[in-house]
Design an enzyme around this catalytic site. Structure first.
Site, PDB file in Angstrom:
ATOM      1  N   ASP A 102       0.810  -1.232   0.000  1.00 44.24           N
ATOM      2  CA  ASP A 102       0.000   0.000   0.000  1.00 44.24           C
ATOM      3  C   ASP A 102       0.837   1.274   0.000  1.00 44.24           C
ATOM      4  O   ASP A 102       0.299   2.372  -0.093  1.00 44.24           O
ATOM      5  CB  ASP A 102      -0.891   0.063   1.252  1.00 44.24           C
ATOM      6  CG  ASP A 102      -2.025  -0.936   1.190  1.00 44.24           C
ATOM      7  OD1 ASP A 102      -2.198  -1.556   0.138  1.00 44.24           O
ATOM      8  OD2 ASP A 102      -2.737  -1.085   2.196  1.00 44.24           O
ATOM      9  N   LYS A 105      -0.020   3.428  19.681  1.00 39.57           N
ATOM     10  CA  LYS A 105      -0.926   4.571  19.910  1.00 39.57           C
ATOM     11  C   LYS A 105      -0.647   5.317  21.226  1.00 39.57           C
ATOM     12  O   LYS A 105      -1.463   5.290  22.147  1.00 39.57           O
ATOM     13  CB  LYS A 105      -2.385   4.100  19.852  1.00 39.57           C
ATOM     14  CG  LYS A 105      -2.743   3.580  18.482  1.00 39.57           C
ATOM     15  CD  LYS A 105      -4.166   3.125  18.355  1.00 39.57           C
ATOM     16  CE  LYS A 105      -4.419   2.642  16.945  1.00 39.57           C
ATOM     17  NZ  LYS A 105      -5.602   1.845  16.761  1.00 39.57           N
ATOM     18  N   ASP A 116       0.203   5.750   2.783  1.00 41.57           N
ATOM     19  CA  ASP A 116      -0.424   4.438   2.628  1.00 41.57           C
ATOM     20  C   ASP A 116      -1.695   4.694   1.814  1.00 41.57           C
ATOM     21  O   ASP A 116      -2.601   5.386   2.276  1.00 41.57           O
ATOM     22  CB  ASP A 116      -0.758   3.894   4.026  1.00 41.57           C
ATOM     23  CG  ASP A 116      -1.551   2.603   3.988  1.00 41.57           C
ATOM     24  OD1 ASP A 116      -2.414   2.446   3.097  1.00 41.57           O
ATOM     25  OD2 ASP A 116      -1.342   1.748   4.862  1.00 41.57           O
TER      26      ASP A 116
END
Length: 368
Positions: free
Chosen positions: A113, A164, A220
Site C-alpha cells: 500500500d 498509539k 499508505d
C-alpha cells in the site's frame, strides 16, 4: 559481479477499504498516477539491484498471474507469485518464500500500500553498514497517537515500539519498507504471524533491529482519502524533478491548469476545461469542454461530460459523469458507472455497473 537481491511484496487480502475499486481489480493493481501501485514498487526494487520479486498473495487470483505474465516481460525481472492457503499475517509469507529469499544475503520487504520516493539503495547501504538483522524505514507523522511509534537511538538502534501513545514520545512510525539479512528467516515459522507485534520486538530486544528515516513524502494509499492524497504527494515529487509526465500550458494550451495535473497521452481533454490542483486523467479518458476537476483521479476509458464539476473524488474505469453534474465529498465510482446529467452526488460509493439517475445528498451512501 554485482550480487542480485530478492524482494518480497506483501500484497495481502481483499482491499476492502478501497472498495468499490477493488471489486474490479486487486488493490496493488489500481493505478496511482497512471501506473499500477505494484509497478511503482517493482521499478524501485529493480533500480536497487533486485532480480526476483516475490508477490505474497492472500487470495487466489488469475488477475495476479496475468500481471506476472505481462510485467515480467515489460520490466525484465522475475516475478514469483506465492499464494497463501490461509492468511499468514505479515511474517508468515517470509517463511512461505524462504527457499527464494535465503538465496540472497539481504532482501527487501515492502507493504504493497505504500507510495514514497523509495530510496532503497540508501536503505541497503545503511543496513549493510550496521551489519545487524534488520532495518525498518520510519517516517515522521503529524499525529503519532493514531499509530504505533518507534523509539530508537541516534545511531538508529531500535529500543522499543509503543502502540498509539497517549503522550508524545516519538513521531516516527514504521513505513512498511524493510531490509533484512537472511538470518531473520530463522526467527519465523510457517504459521500466521505478525512481523510488527511478534518478530520486531524480539529483534529489538536482541539489539538486532535498526531504524532509518525515510526522506521525502510517504503515504499508505489503501483507502480513498489517502489514495487522493498519495497521488497529490507523488505529483509534488514529480514537479520537483520537472518531470515531463506533468501537463503544462505548452502541452495543453487551451486548458486552464492549476497546480499539478497529469494527463495520459491517449486521453482527450477538450478546450475550455479547468483542471487542478492534483488531477490525474487516465488512458483513453475524455474530459469535455467546460468541465472542472480538482483533487480527482479519472481512470482509463472514463468520460466527464460538458460542464461537470468533480472534486475530491475518484472516477472508476469506463464510467461516465453526465453534463452539469456536481460530484464531490470523496465520492468513489466503481467500474462502468453511469451518472446521468445534472445530478448532485455527495460522498457516495457507487458499485460497479450501476446507473445513477437521481441525486445523492447524504454522505457515505452505498449505491448497489
Amino acid at each position: 559481479k554485482k550480487i542480485k537481491m530478492k524482494a518480497l511484496i506483501l500484497v495481502g487480502g481483499y482491499g476492502t477499504r478501497l472498495r468499490p475499486l477493488t471489486f474490479s481489480k486487486p488493490k496493488p493493481l489500481v493505478e496511482v498516477c497512471n501506473k499500477p501501485q505494484l509497478v511503482h514498487q517493482i521499478e524501485a526494487l529493480i533500480a536497487a539491484g533486485v532480480d526476483e520479486v516475490v508477490l505474497a498473495i492472500g487470495y487466489q487470483s488469475q488477475v495476479m498471474d496475468a500481471f506476472k505474465a505481462e510485467y515480467e516481460k515489460v520490466l525484465g525481472v522475475k516475478i514469483t507469485c506465492s499464494y497463501e492457503t490461509e492468511p499468514m499475517g505479515t511474517a508468515g509469507p517470509l517463511a512461505l518464500a524462504k527457499s527464494i529469499l535465503q538465496t540472497s544475503e539481504n532482501f527487501f520487504v515492502l507493504n504493497s500500500d505504500v507510495i514514497c520516493e523509495f530510496p532503497l539503495t540508501d536503505l541497503l547501504n545503511f543496513h549493510k553498514n550496521h551489519q545487524k538483522e534488520g532495518t525498518i524505514m520510519v517516517t515522521k507523522v503529524e499525529d503519532p497517537s493514531k499509530y504505533g511509534v518507534v523509539i530508537y537511538a541516534e545511531n538508529g538502534e531500535i529500543n522499543s515500539f509503543v502502540e498509539k501513545p497517549k503522550t508524545f514520545i516519538s513521531d516516527k512510525i514504521n513505513s512498511g519498507i524493510y531490509c533484512f539479512n537472511r538470518k531473520i528467516l530463522d526467527r519465523i515459522t510457517l504459521k500466521p504471524t505478525s512481523i510488527e507485534k511478534e518478530i520486531f520486538p524480539k529483534m529489538a530486544n536482541d539489539k538486532n533491529l535498526y531504524a532509518m528515516e525515510l526522506p521525502g513524502f510517504w503515504m499508505d494509499v489503501g483507502q480513498p482519502h489517502d489514495f487522493i492524497r498519495g497521488s497529490e504527494l507523488f505529483m509534488q515529487f514529480l514537479s520537483k524533478k520537472n518531470s515531463p509526465l506533468l501537463a503544462t500550458s505548452t502541452t495543453h494550451p487551451n486548458v486552464t491548469l492549476t497546480g499539478n495535473v497529469m494527463i495520459h497521452p491517449t486521453a482527450k481533454v477538450e478546450n475550455g476545461c479547468f483542471l487542478g490542483p492534483n488531477v490525474v486523467i487516465g488512458p483513453n479518458a475524455h474530459v469535455e469542454s467546460g468541465a472542472c476537476l480538482k483533487n480527482v483521479t479519472v481512470f482509463e476509458g472514463s468520460r466527464v461530460k460538458q460542464s461537470a464539476w468533480v472534486s475530491n473524488s475518484i472516477v472508476g474505469w469506463n464510467s461516465t459523469v453526465g453534463k452539469w453534474c456536481r460530484i464531490e465529498g470523496l465520492t468513489v465510482l466503481g467500474e462502468d458507472v453511469q451518472i446521468k446529467d445534472e445530478l448532485f452526488v455527495n460522498g457516495a460509493k457507487v458499485l460497479p455497473h450501476k446507473s445513477v439517475s437521481e441525486s445523492v445528498y447524504e454522505r457515505e451512501k452505498i449505491i448497489m
